[in-house]
Design a protein around this motif. Structure first.
Motif, PDB file in Angstrom:
ATOM      1  N   ALA A   8      -2.162  97.728 -55.502  1.00 36.22           N
ATOM      2  CA  ALA A   8      -2.573  98.788 -56.428  1.00 36.22           C
ATOM      3  C   ALA A   8      -4.061  98.706 -56.710  1.00 36.22           C
ATOM      4  O   ALA A   8      -4.745  99.735 -56.826  1.00 36.22           O
ATOM      5  N   LEU A   9      -4.604  97.448 -56.803  1.00 37.83           N
ATOM      6  CA  LEU A   9      -6.045  97.298 -57.032  1.00 37.83           C
ATOM      7  C   LEU A   9      -6.845  97.888 -55.872  1.00 37.83           C
ATOM      8  O   LEU A   9      -7.839  98.594 -56.088  1.00 37.83           O
ATOM      9  N   SER A  10      -6.393  97.624 -54.675  1.00 37.22           N
ATOM     10  CA  SER A  10      -7.113  98.125 -53.493  1.00 37.22           C
ATOM     11  C   SER A  10      -7.118  99.645 -53.480  1.00 37.22           C
ATOM     12  O   SER A  10      -8.154 100.284 -53.212  1.00 37.22           O
ATOM     13  N   GLN A  11      -5.994 100.239 -53.766  1.00 38.42           N
ATOM     14  CA  GLN A  11      -5.903 101.705 -53.772  1.00 38.42           C
ATOM     15  C   GLN A  11      -6.797 102.309 -54.855  1.00 38.42           C
ATOM     16  O   GLN A  11      -7.468 103.328 -54.620  1.00 38.42           O
ATOM     17  N   LEU A  12      -6.797 101.677 -56.010  1.00 32.41           N
ATOM     18  CA  LEU A  12      -7.628 102.204 -57.096  1.00 32.41           C
ATOM     19  C   LEU A  12      -9.115 102.056 -56.766  1.00 32.41           C
ATOM     20  O   LEU A  12      -9.919 102.933 -57.090  1.00 32.41           O
ATOM     21  N   GLU A  13      -9.475 100.948 -56.193  1.00 36.93           N
ATOM     22  CA  GLU A  13     -10.884 100.740 -55.844  1.00 36.93           C
ATOM     23  C   GLU A  13     -11.341 101.790 -54.822  1.00 36.93           C
ATOM     24  O   GLU A  13     -12.442 102.338 -54.939  1.00 36.93           O
ATOM     25  N   ASP A  14     -10.458 102.094 -53.860  1.00 38.90           N
ATOM     26  CA  ASP A  14     -10.807 103.128 -52.861  1.00 38.90           C
ATOM     27  C   ASP A  14     -10.939 104.486 -53.528  1.00 38.90           C
ATOM     28  O   ASP A  14     -11.851 105.270 -53.221  1.00 38.90           O
ATOM     29  N   LYS A  15     -10.052 104.766 -54.448  1.00 37.79           N
ATOM     30  CA  LYS A  15     -10.087 106.072 -55.120  1.00 37.79           C
ATOM     31  C   LYS A  15     -11.321 106.210 -55.981  1.00 37.79           C
ATOM     32  O   LYS A  15     -11.937 107.298 -56.041  1.00 37.79           O
ATOM     33  N   VAL A  16     -11.700 105.127 -56.638  1.00 40.00           N
ATOM     34  CA  VAL A  16     -12.907 105.166 -57.474  1.00 40.00           C
ATOM     35  C   VAL A  16     -14.136 105.434 -56.613  1.00 40.00           C
ATOM     36  O   VAL A  16     -15.021 106.222 -56.976  1.00 40.00           O
ATOM     37  N   ALA A  17     -14.218 104.796 -55.435  1.00 36.81           N
ATOM     38  CA  ALA A  17     -15.357 105.027 -54.543  1.00 36.81           C
ATOM     39  C   ALA A  17     -15.393 106.472 -54.075  1.00 36.81           C
ATOM     40  O   ALA A  17     -16.463 107.095 -53.995  1.00 36.81           O
ATOM     41  N   ALA A  45     -12.236 112.682 -63.784  1.00 34.25           N
ATOM     42  CA  ALA A  45     -11.301 111.987 -62.887  1.00 34.25           C
ATOM     43  C   ALA A  45     -11.771 110.570 -62.614  1.00 34.25           C
ATOM     44  O   ALA A  45     -10.974 109.621 -62.550  1.00 34.25           O
ATOM     45  N   LEU A  46     -13.083 110.391 -62.491  1.00 35.95           N
ATOM     46  CA  LEU A  46     -13.631 109.067 -62.218  1.00 35.95           C
ATOM     47  C   LEU A  46     -13.403 108.129 -63.400  1.00 35.95           C
ATOM     48  O   LEU A  46     -13.018 106.971 -63.231  1.00 35.95           O
ATOM     49  N   ASP A  47     -13.616 108.616 -64.610  1.00 37.57           N
ATOM     50  CA  ASP A  47     -13.435 107.790 -65.816  1.00 37.57           C
ATOM     51  C   ASP A  47     -11.971 107.336 -65.950  1.00 37.57           C
ATOM     52  O   ASP A  47     -11.706 106.185 -66.314  1.00 37.57           O
ATOM     53  N   ALA A  48     -11.051 108.207 -65.650  1.00 35.30           N
ATOM     54  CA  ALA A  48      -9.638 107.853 -65.757  1.00 35.30           C
ATOM     55  C   ALA A  48      -9.270 106.767 -64.755  1.00 35.30           C
ATOM     56  O   ALA A  48      -8.567 105.800 -65.092  1.00 35.30           O
ATOM     57  N   ARG A  49      -9.750 106.895 -63.548  1.00 35.97           N
ATOM     58  CA  ARG A  49      -9.416 105.889 -62.530  1.00 35.97           C
ATOM     59  C   ARG A  49     -10.050 104.555 -62.847  1.00 35.97           C
ATOM     60  O   ARG A  49      -9.453 103.496 -62.610  1.00 35.97           O
ATOM     61  N   LYS A  50     -11.258 104.578 -63.396  1.00 38.88           N
ATOM     62  CA  LYS A  50     -11.903 103.317 -63.773  1.00 38.88           C
ATOM     63  C   LYS A  50     -11.110 102.602 -64.871  1.00 38.88           C
ATOM     64  O   LYS A  50     -11.004 101.374 -64.872  1.00 38.88           O
ATOM     65  N   LEU A  51     -10.550 103.371 -65.825  1.00 42.68           N
ATOM     66  CA  LEU A  51      -9.768 102.768 -66.907  1.00 42.68           C
ATOM     67  C   LEU A  51      -8.515 102.109 -66.356  1.00 42.68           C
ATOM     68  O   LEU A  51      -8.145 100.992 -66.746  1.00 42.68           O
ATOM     69  N   TRP A  52      -7.841 102.788 -65.430  1.00 45.54           N
ATOM     70  CA  TRP A  52      -6.670 102.193 -64.805  1.00 45.54           C
ATOM     71  C   TRP A  52      -7.040 100.924 -64.048  1.00 45.54           C
ATOM     72  O   TRP A  52      -6.316  99.939 -64.083  1.00 45.54           O
ATOM     73  N   LEU A  53      -8.185 100.995 -63.347  1.00 48.54           N
ATOM     74  CA  LEU A  53      -8.620  99.845 -62.563  1.00 48.54           C
ATOM     75  C   LEU A  53      -8.899  98.647 -63.451  1.00 48.54           C
ATOM     76  O   LEU A  53      -8.526  97.508 -63.132  1.00 48.54           O
TER      77      LEU A  53
END
Length: 526
Positions: free
Chosen positions: A474-483, A507-515
């Motif tokens: 899940a971390l890898s997927q989130l990191e890719d999505k944030v990039a 959208a970027l802020d939300a993904r960073k919070l999840w990450l």
């Protein structure tokens, strides 16, 4: 025409006339008293008071008149004839005195006035001058003309006195029926004209009295009708209440109160019948028949109810006697658990059984309860003995709990598990504790076990390989999505499209919070 015989003294003749008049008045009054007795069932016979009208009172000797030598005393001064009953004149009996408390009026005609209404011959013949008529009255041969006139004028005076008494009684509201009968005798005496006096004036006075008496009769009739209406309403209310009570469902009646009330209604009926005026016989009989029927029905329902109640009580008593026998048979058992359960079943059967009478049911319950008490007291005594033996075990387990409390909160799962396993062994070896402490001690040790289990669950969550693998993926997927979102944001800024910039930034802020959250969780798993 009346003739006074020589061998009969004038005073004795006058006395006989007076007593004859008194007897006729008393006979009429006695017949009225008998007619006034209540005849309808069930009132008791009453003794009616004697008639209230006293007999005429003979006129007293005229003032200043000297008796003729050899003449007997006047009737007013004569002793009572031998054999005459006491109170014959209407003045001696208590009933007559109570009915006519007023003094008897006395009327006296002077010799001069009496002479205006009579002619007297030398041989003692007296003729009444009645207006334009002359009527022979009688003969007084052995006396002087003055004595003859006095004799027959006294008869007139006595009749006037009697009319005066009747006028008094009308004025005081005496019963019109009694007065009317006496007035009838007065009319008859006037019609015979065996006296000397102003007869037209006396007749006019009697007619005036009759007019007043008619008014009194009308007033009495109206009062009687009003009293009869009230009496009828009272009787009908009594009958209606009795019929309402008789119509009630016997199962819904409070019989002690209802029986007392029905007896009270019967007493009210008798009191109303005794005190109130008479009703028509058909009305009286109809009301009594309804009342008697209601009382009979009420009594029949009461007897049937208590007969059924006795049968129900007998059945209930028989059923509970059997339960008592079973309870008494179990009272000496030492098989504590099963016997306690058997007593619970017996109690349920007791509650379902019908009730007997209160007195019998209380006695049966006392026996049933006594049988249970024998068993439960024995069990309690046994338990107390066991509790005394288990008191030392309780102390050991209290010490074990105190040691276990030191493990909480658990920091080292492996060490804590080893210590708790040792404590559990010692706990089992310590044995049973008193019954009142069992629940408390088991709950306290269960708390220690729950604390260790929670610590083990948390440790497993952190060290589970599968959980770690899922978290890393899940971390890898989130990191890719944030990039990717950062690239989109840079492109939107280069184009100067404010709307696209805002959307990409959100959208970027939300993904960073999840990450960030997932990264913290992954650190706890290491």
């Amino acid at each position: 025409m009346e003739t006074a015989q020589a061998e009969t003294p004038a005073a004795e003749v006058e006395t006989k006339d007076v007593l004859s008049s008194v007897e006729s008045v008393e006979a009429a009054q006695s017949s009225e008293s008998e007619a006034s007795e209540p005849a309808s069932e069930p009132a008791e016979a009453e003794t009616t008071a004697a008639a209230s009208a006293p007999a005429p009172v003979p006129a007293a000797p005229k003032p200043g008149r000297k008796p003729t030598p050899g003449t007997a005393p006047k009737p007013s001064n004569l002793p009572r004839p031998a054999g005459a009953p006491a109170g014959r004149t209407g003045q001696g009996s208590p009933a007559a005195q109570a009915a006519a408390p007023m003094p008897a009026p006395s009327y006296t005609t002077s010799p001069e006035e009496a002479a205006k209404f009579a002619k007297i011959s030398d041989d003692g013949h007296v003729v009444l001058l009645d207006g334009a008529e002359e009527h022979p009255v009688g003969q007084f041969p052995e006396g002087t003309p003055q004595e003859a006139l006095a004799y027959f004028s006294r008869k007139y005076d006595e009749l006037v006195s009697q009319v005066m008494l009747l006028e008094q009684r009308v004025a005081t509201g005496a019963p019109a029926g009694e007065i009317q009968k006496t007035l009838g005798h007065v009319r008859q005496t006037i019609g015979e004209r065996g006296m000397v006096g102003d007869m037209p004036a006396l007749r006019a006075r009697v007619e005036a009295l009759q007019t007043r008496l008619d008014d009194l009769k009308l007033a009495e009739k109206l009062a009687l009708e009003k009293a009869q209406a009230a009496q009828l309403a009272t009787r009908e209310a009594i009958v209606a209440e009795a019929e309402e009570m008789a119509a009630k469902d016997p199962q819904q009646v409070q019989w002690k109160h209802a029986s007392a009330r029905m007896a009270e209604l019967f007493e009210n009926w008798k009191a109303a019948q005794k005190a109130g005026p008479r009703l028509a016989k058909s009305v009286e009989d109809g009301l009594w028949k309804r009342f008697r029927t209601a009382r009979t029905t009420h009594d029949k329902h009461r007897r049937a109810f208590f007969s059924q109640l006795d049968a129900t009580n007998a059945t209930a008593k028989q059923a509970k006697e059997k339960l008592i026998a079973r309870a008494e048979a179990l009272s000496t058992s030492t098989d504590w658990g099963p016997t306690a359960g058997a007593y619970r079943d017996l109690m349920n059967e007791w509650k379902a059984a019908p009730r007997a009478s209160r007195k019998e049911d209380d006695a049966l319950w006392a026996r049933f309860r006594a049988a249970q008490d024998v068993f439960f007291k024995a069990r309690k005594s046994q338990n107390e003995e066991i509790d005394r033996e288990y008191g030392e075990n309780l102390k050991v387990k209290e010490e074990i709990l105190a040691e276990g409390q030191k493990l909480l909160p658990v920091q080292d799962v492996k060490a804590a598990r080893k210590v708790l396993n040792d404590l559990r062994g010692r706990w089992e070896d310590a044995g049973r504790v008193p019954r009142k402490d069992v629940s408390r001690m088991e709950s306290a040790f269960r708390t220690l076990e729950d604390g260790l289990k929670s610590a083990e669950d948390e440790h497993w969550r952190k060290t589970n390989p599968e959980t770690k693998a899922r978290t890393n993926s899940a971390l890898s997927q989130l990191e890719d999505k944030v990039a990717e979102l950062e690239d989109d944001l840079a492109k939107a800024k280069a184009k100067g499209d404010a709307k696209s910039v805002a959307k990409a930034q959100e959208a970027l802020d939300a993904r960073k919070l999840w990450l960030e959250t997932l990264q913290k969780s992954a650190q706890g798993l290491r």
